[in-house]
Design an enzyme around this catalytic site. Structure first.
Site, short mmCIF file in Angstrom:
data_model
loop_
_atom_site.label_atom_id
_atom_site.label_comp_id
_atom_site.label_asym_id
_atom_site.label_seq_id
_atom_site.Cartn_x
_atom_site.Cartn_y
_atom_site.Cartn_z
N ASP A 136 0.83 -1.20 0.00
CA ASP A 136 0.00 0.00 0.00
C ASP A 136 0.87 1.25 0.00
OD1 ASP A 136 0.52 0.92 2.71
OD2 ASP A 136 -0.78 -0.68 3.43
N ILE A 137 0.24 2.40 -0.20
CA ILE A 137 0.98 3.64 -0.42
C ILE A 137 1.87 4.01 0.77
CG2 ILE A 137 -0.89 5.12 0.47
CD1 ILE A 137 -0.16 7.10 -1.81
#
Length: 289
Positions: free
Chosen positions: A111-112
């Site tokens: 994820d970011i």
């Protein structure tokens, strides 16, 4: 290809157009044609069939004809695991070396707000095998946890807890340093569900403040790739990954002089990494390195 038929999405993934899941989505969206007709999920093809993707002809190749290259990328926080972002944010594909007639396929996602090891390959079958839950490939993460972690928390996460999308557990948890409310742990998980590491800690009322993947299978993140950089894996490393996936070894092709020059230029590129501000919006004010 052999004279026997194969699933269309498998053949497209082998051609380096994306993962099997991405190819299934492309088929469902009507972007693939077989012998001039729009393909449907479940179609099978043979070597004699004419296949096009977004109206571009695709060369069908046997498994042993597909180049098997793998690179290790050290993902910084703030990058997305997608090819293009509508908001113009940086993606993990922005820094990768360019390919001709092939595409890099990501082996798993982060994820970011998660950094660390990402693997990319030109071999769709290798990617599919390494990501499939049945293969049970270990993923190891370094985790900084906010809150007091006690033995009961660790035992619960190892024995397993029920999340909203089913049971989940760590196969190993080891304390790795730090003190007070910011203690580092290394955890091992056998699958790659969305935010699974964070959600396991949250199930115990604890918050993950930093998360970094440090190992995928037998590949460890090392000093060859600093944050935002990549390095090509050796023949032995690629063979080891293939072995984990139950595939036979295949010679990693040597780069042509043109590829060497292009990869060298790509590797020397330096672009700013958009760090994340509070509130989840990217900070575009970073200076170039």
């Amino acid at each position: 290809m052999t004279t026997t038929s194969e699933k269309l999405q498998k053949v497209l993934a082998r051609a380096g157009l994306g993962s099997r899941r991405e190819m299934e989505a492309a088929i469902a969206d009507g972007r693939v044609k077989v012998n001039g007709s729009v393909a449907t999920l479940g179609d099978r093809v043979e070597a004699r069939d004419r296949v096009s993707f977004d109206d571009r002809p695709i060369t069908l190749r046997a498994a042993d004809e597909v180049p098997r290259r793998v690179i290790m990328y050290n993902k910084p926080e703030g990058e997305l695991c997608t090819r293009k972002d509508p908001e113009g944010r940086r993606t993990v594909f922005d820094r990768l070396p360019r390919l001709k007639g092939e595409r890099w396929i990501a082996i798993g996602r982060l994820d970011i707000n998660t950094s660390g090891l990402l693997l990319f390959t030109t071999d769709g079958e290798l990617a599919n095998r390494l990501m499939h839950p049945s293969t049970e490939i270990e993923r190891e993460y370094a985790v900084r946890v906010m809150g007091e972690v006690n033995r009961e928390h660790v035992v619960a996460m190892v024995e397993g807890v029920m999340l909203e999308d089913g049971p989940a557990r760590f196969s190993d948890v080891q304390e790795f340093g730090g003190e007070g409310i910011n203690t580092w742990f290394h955890v091992v998980i056998m699958e790659g569900r969305n935010r699974e590491v964070r959600r396991l800690w949250e199930s115990q009322g604890l918050t993950v403040s930093r998360l970094k993947r440090v190992r995928y299978g037998n590949i460890f993140l090392d000093k060859r790739a600093k944050a935002g950089e990549w390095t090509e894996l050796s023949q032995d490393e690629v063979d080891d990954l293939a072995g984990l996936a139950g595939l036979e070894s295949r010679k990693v092709p040597e780069l042509t002089p043109d590829e060497k020059n292009r990869w060298s230029r790509d590797k020397n590129k330096r672009r700013p990494v958009h760090t994340m501000k509070r509130g989840g919006k990217p900070d575009r004010g970073d200076k170039k390195r």
